[in-house]
Enzyme design. Sequence first.
Site, mmCIF file in Angstrom:
data_model
loop_
_atom_site.group_PDB
_atom_site.id
_atom_site.type_symbol
_atom_site.label_atom_id
_atom_site.label_comp_id
_atom_site.label_asym_id
_atom_site.label_seq_id
_atom_site.Cartn_x
_atom_site.Cartn_y
_atom_site.Cartn_z
ATOM 1 C CE LYS A 4 -6.116 1.644 2.462
ATOM 2 N NZ LYS A 4 -6.230 0.768 1.101
ATOM 3 N NE ARG B 235 -6.949 -0.239 6.113
ATOM 4 C CZ ARG B 235 -8.212 0.407 5.600
ATOM 5 N NH1 ARG B 235 -8.130 1.165 7.161
ATOM 6 N NH2 ARG B 235 -8.388 1.243 5.118
ATOM 7 C CB THR C 26 -0.700 0.017 1.152
ATOM 8 O OG1 THR C 26 -1.594 1.148 1.066
ATOM 9 C CG2 THR C 26 -0.145 0.070 2.693
ATOM 10 C CG ASN C 27 1.750 3.484 -2.613
ATOM 11 O OD1 ASN C 27 2.819 3.162 -2.590
ATOM 12 N ND2 ASN C 27 1.846 3.118 -4.281
ATOM 13 C CG ASP D 156 -9.044 -1.385 -3.277
ATOM 14 O OD1 ASP D 156 -8.630 -0.675 -3.556
ATOM 15 O OD2 ASP D 156 -10.409 -1.883 -3.825
ATOM 16 C CG PHE E 130 -7.290 7.642 7.084
ATOM 17 C CD1 PHE E 130 -7.288 6.277 7.662
ATOM 18 C CD2 PHE E 130 -7.794 6.915 5.575
ATOM 19 C CE1 PHE E 130 -7.480 5.098 7.268
ATOM 20 C CE2 PHE E 130 -7.661 5.619 5.073
ATOM 21 C CZ PHE E 130 -7.330 4.807 6.352
#
Length: 191
Positions: A12, A177, A7-8, A68, A148
């Site tokens: 997360k 998540r 992930t960028n 995702d 966020f």
Amino acid sequence: MNLIFATNNPNKVSEVKKVIGDKFEVVSLKEFGFTEDIPEPHDTLEENAYEKSSVIHQRFGVNCFSEDTGLEVPALNGEPGVKSARYAGEVCSASDNIDLLLSRLEGIENREAQFRTVVSLILEDTEYQFEGIAKGKIIHSRRGEKGFGYDPIFVPEGYDITFAEMDASEKNSISHRAKAINKLVEFLKNY
Ligand code: ITT
């Protein structure tokens, strides 16, 4: 064991590292030294999650996972869904996305929503997926500074504060998540 998290998104990374703790080592793409953007060209969270993990797996041959996430609003036919990151346009901020979502929901009574996360793990050349869902509703204006993305307008079921009003550990005790990542941890423990 050490696993690359494809992930960028630094938010997360921070949430996932807190959920996993010292059960195994999570290495973000930034820490791994990979700075390219990975495309997300598909129409489902499942396919986009696989796209992200498979790019890293094919390029480096390492065990890795990605995720995702989409915010799904039934009254808007599941939107923003898979387009959650780019809802207001290819180049847009989280705030633009919130503004668009609130305007689309104007006058609509049913404000139910859910966050859905799909984790894609590639371990020894095989892919496994894990899903986590957090149900709740979209409120009329932003509340809270933490978290966020869409957190300031999402109140999870059973609460009267938004994800953005919770500290990280409270969000992690109920979030989409965290649920998906806890399934990943269980799977790895039994592997
Ligand atoms: P990577 O693809 O690099 O992992 P991304 O930010 O592009 O990072 P997604 O494609 O999963 O991530 O986009 C989902 C968008 O949905 C993300 O940009 C946020 O705006 C929002 N989002 C994801 N998880 C969220 C959460 O826990 N709370 C609020 N908004 C969230």
